[in-house]
Design an enzyme around this catalytic site. Structure first.
Site, PDB file in Angstrom:
ATOM      1  N   GLY A  30       1.346  -1.116  -0.254  1.00 42.73           N
ATOM      2  CA  GLY A  30      -0.014  -0.034  -0.588  1.00 42.73           C
ATOM      3  C   GLY A  30       0.866   1.078  -0.071  1.00 42.73           C
ATOM      4  O   GLY A  30       2.001   1.291   1.110  1.00 42.73           O
ATOM      5  N   VAL A  83       4.978   4.738   2.579  1.00 45.49           N
ATOM      6  CA  VAL A  83       4.510   3.039   2.492  1.00 45.49           C
ATOM      7  C   VAL A  83       4.180   2.004   3.081  1.00 45.49           C
ATOM      8  O   VAL A  83       4.266   1.865   4.578  1.00 45.49           O
ATOM      9  CB  VAL A  83       5.744   3.003   1.069  1.00 45.49           C
ATOM     10  CG1 VAL A  83       5.831   2.071   0.911  1.00 45.49           C
ATOM     11  CG2 VAL A  83       6.031   4.305   1.112  1.00 45.49           C
ATOM     12  N   VAL A  84       3.540   0.889   3.343  1.00 43.43           N
ATOM     13  CA  VAL A  84       3.566  -0.775   3.723  1.00 43.43           C
ATOM     14  C   VAL A  84       3.595  -1.555   3.337  1.00 43.43           C
ATOM     15  O   VAL A  84       3.718  -1.365   2.159  1.00 43.43           O
ATOM     16  CB  VAL A  84       1.766  -0.399   4.125  1.00 43.43           C
ATOM     17  CG1 VAL A  84       1.359  -1.494   4.792  1.00 43.43           C
ATOM     18  CG2 VAL A  84       0.653   0.581   4.464  1.00 43.43           C
ATOM     19  N   ASP A 106     -11.613   8.884  10.457  1.00 36.77           N
ATOM     20  CA  ASP A 106     -10.972   8.460   9.181  1.00 36.77           C
ATOM     21  C   ASP A 106     -11.960   7.203   9.106  1.00 36.77           C
ATOM     22  O   ASP A 106     -11.044   6.592   7.903  1.00 36.77           O
ATOM     23  CB  ASP A 106      -9.766   9.278   8.695  1.00 36.77           C
ATOM     24  CG  ASP A 106      -9.503   9.053   7.594  1.00 36.77           C
ATOM     25  OD1 ASP A 106     -10.632   9.336   6.648  1.00 36.77           O
ATOM     26  OD2 ASP A 106      -8.454   8.965   6.729  1.00 36.77           O
TER      27      ASP A 106
HETATM   28  N1  LIG Z   1      -1.535  -3.873   8.813  1.00 36.15           N
HETATM   29  C1  LIG Z   1      -1.864  -3.561   7.655  1.00 36.15           C
HETATM   30  N2  LIG Z   1      -1.866  -4.712   6.373  1.00 36.15           N
HETATM   31  C2  LIG Z   1      -1.916  -5.226   4.902  1.00 36.15           C
HETATM   32  N3  LIG Z   1      -2.225  -4.101   4.531  1.00 36.15           N
HETATM   33  C3  LIG Z   1      -1.607  -3.030   5.026  1.00 36.15           C
HETATM   34  C4  LIG Z   1      -1.613  -2.519   6.564  1.00 36.15           C
HETATM   35  N4  LIG Z   1      -1.534  -2.087   7.047  1.00 36.15           N
HETATM   36  C5  LIG Z   1      -2.195  -0.467   5.278  1.00 36.15           C
HETATM   37  N5  LIG Z   1      -1.723  -1.644   4.247  1.00 36.15           N
HETATM   38  C6  LIG Z   1      -2.042  -1.265   3.235  1.00 36.15           C
HETATM   39  O1  LIG Z   1      -1.615   0.361   2.996  1.00 36.15           O
HETATM   40  C7  LIG Z   1      -3.022   1.530   2.596  1.00 36.15           C
HETATM   41  C8  LIG Z   1      -2.677   2.434   3.665  1.00 36.15           C
HETATM   42  O2  LIG Z   1      -2.597   2.554   4.647  1.00 36.15           O
HETATM   43  P1  LIG Z   1      -3.010   3.739   5.768  1.00 36.15           P
HETATM   44  O3  LIG Z   1      -2.884   3.130   7.143  1.00 36.15           O
HETATM   45  O4  LIG Z   1      -4.627   3.521   5.666  1.00 36.15           O
HETATM   46  O5  LIG Z   1      -2.084   4.915   5.305  1.00 36.15           O
HETATM   47  P2  LIG Z   1      -2.827   5.946   4.436  1.00 36.15           P
HETATM   48  O6  LIG Z   1      -2.756   6.968   5.768  1.00 36.15           O
HETATM   49  O7  LIG Z   1      -1.653   6.123   3.393  1.00 36.15           O
HETATM   50  O8  LIG Z   1      -4.295   6.190   4.036  1.00 36.15           O
HETATM   51  C9  LIG Z   1      -3.866   0.218   3.158  1.00 36.15           C
HETATM   52  O9  LIG Z   1      -4.859   1.053   2.743  1.00 36.15           O
HETATM   53  C10 LIG Z   1      -3.989  -1.079   2.962  1.00 36.15           C
HETATM   54  O10 LIG Z   1      -4.154  -1.273   1.704  1.00 36.15           O
END
Ligand SMILES: Nc1ncnc2c1ncn2[C@@H]1O[C@H](COP(=O)(O)OP(=O)(O)O)[C@@H](O)[C@H]1O
Ligand SMILES: [Mg+2]
Length: 371
Positions: free
Chosen positions: A45, A51-52, A194
């Site tokens: 993500g 970046v995740v 959010d």
């Molecule tokens: N714990 C997790 N496991 C798998 N995918 C994740 C996880 N956390 C985030 N992601 C992926 O990364 C994306 C962005 O993470 P998020 O925490 O929503 O950050 P942002 O602030 O960039 O929106 C999520 O929509 C998901 O697709």
């Protein structure tokens, strides 16, 4: 210079060189320890702030998610600290709230575990940056925060639901999980701010009989607020519903009318959940203009345009919502509950504790209906 003075100076130089070398070795050990601890597998993500990655804990083989946020602007620092403060303030785990295993602060290769209220200078520089709204450290230094969390292998709630046929069983289970997660967060004085299907992730599991059983995890606490102040009366338990906030934030389609105005409480989360549940039950979607992605979310249509419900209610609080949008898509109790969750007046919305109970009651009736 006398011979003895020369000797002393030489000894001091040797000691300083040894100390510098020891410090360099200590830094190297810290970096290699944190890098060796997790192996990053792939990017899963990418948001506006970080970046995740899917990663593996080398010692146990357990899969984890690592969210890496670069702290190069005050906005990023504030977002990262909000996520850290909310997730680290939770004392016990909840099955439907993402669990933070650890948060690591990395600067120029030096890594240290972050702890709440830490007196480390790195942590304090970040807090100062967030409070002042300007970078309080050498901008040449690259600061990163690593959030190590449960890995969710089922994507987000949008992707999960929209790639499957509608199922009443799944909807009921998701409603219960969301109600329970929100009651837990509000009990822990956390307002998420959010809530939206993008920020609700899925862990795919199986029941004892082998049928799929997805578990929801509320994630992304970058806009959250921990309300630690109790009411005026110290005898009274702190209530998240009395903590007034003024920063208008969130994602427009899920924002309550009072959030648009900038004076709201935890009831804003109830409104967002109302939008999500209504959209889930009736499969109401819209296409996000920026990403062209189809998203679950309810809205109103005005003159051929779709308008966020909160924005429309702000203009016309007496507006009648067409719930349900399709005949027979929900029972009378569900219809009444969604209407209340989406009241223009936050005081007419149930709080998270009442909501959780009412969702359980509705689910029990649904089960009776099914059998
Ligand atoms: N714990 C997790 N496991 C798998 N995918 C994740 C996880 N956390 C985030 N992601 C992926 O990364 C994306 C962005 O993470 P998020 O925490 O929503 O950050 P942002 O602030 O960039 O929106 C999520 O929509 C998901 O697709
Ligand atoms: Mg997000």
């Amino acid at each position: 210079m006398k011979k003895t003075e020369k000797k002393r100076q030489r000894r001091r130089q040797v000691a300083a060189a040894a100390a510098a070398e020891a410090e360099a070795r200590r830094k190297e050990r810290m970096v290699s320890r944190s890098q060796a601890k997790y192996e990053l597998i792939q990017e899963v993500g990418r948001g506006s702030y970080g970046v995740v990655y899917e990663a593996v804990t080398r010692s146990t083989g357990a899969r984890v998610a690592v969210k890496k946020i670069r702290c190069h602007s005050p906005e990023n620092v504030e977002l990262a600290l909000r996520e850290f403060w909310a997730l680290s303030s939770i004392q016990s785990q909840h099955p439907n709230v993402i669990h933070l295993e650890e948060c690591v602060l990395q600067r120029d290769g030096l890594a240290q575990r972050m702890s709440h209220g830490s007196s480390s200078s790195l942590y304090l520089e970040l807090v100062e940056t967030s409070l002042k709204g300007e970078i309080a450290f050498d901008p040449q230094c690259a600061y990163y925060l690593w959030f190590v969390m449960d890995f969710c292998d089922g994507g987000d709630m949008n992707a999960y639901l929209l790639s499957r046929k509608p199922s009443r069983r799944t909807n009921t289970s998701f409603m219960l999980q969301l109600g329970s997660a929100l009651a837990f967060l509000h009990r822990n004085q956390i307002i998420h701010r959010d809530l939206k299907p993008d920020n609700i992730l899925i862990s795919q599991g199986r029941t004892a009989t082998g049928s799929p059983e997805p578990t929801l995890k509320v994630a992304d606490f970058g806009l959250s607020k921990v309300c630690s102040t109790s009411g005026l009366n110290s005898e009274e338990p702190a209530s998240v519903n009395k903590c007034f906030l003024s920063t208008a934030c969130g994602t427009d389609f899920y924002m309550a009318p009072e959030v648009w105005e900038g004076h709201y409480t935890a009831k804003a989360d109830i409104f967002a959940l109302g939008i999500i549940i209504w959209a889930m039950v009736e499969r109401i979607t819209f296409v996000d203009v920026e990403t062209q992605k189809e998203l679950l979310g309810s809205y109103v249509q005005q003159g051929g345009e779709i308008v966020p419900l909160g924005e429309a209610l702000l203009e016309n609080p007496k507006m009648e919502l067409l719930i349900p949008a399709r005949k027979k898509s929900m029972n009378a109790n569900m219809k009444q509950l969604i209407r209340e969750m989406l009241s223009a007046n936050p005081q007419e919305r149930p709080d998270a504790f009442e909501l959780e109970l009412r969702l359980v009651r509705i689910a029990c009736r649904e089960l009776d209906w099914d059998t």
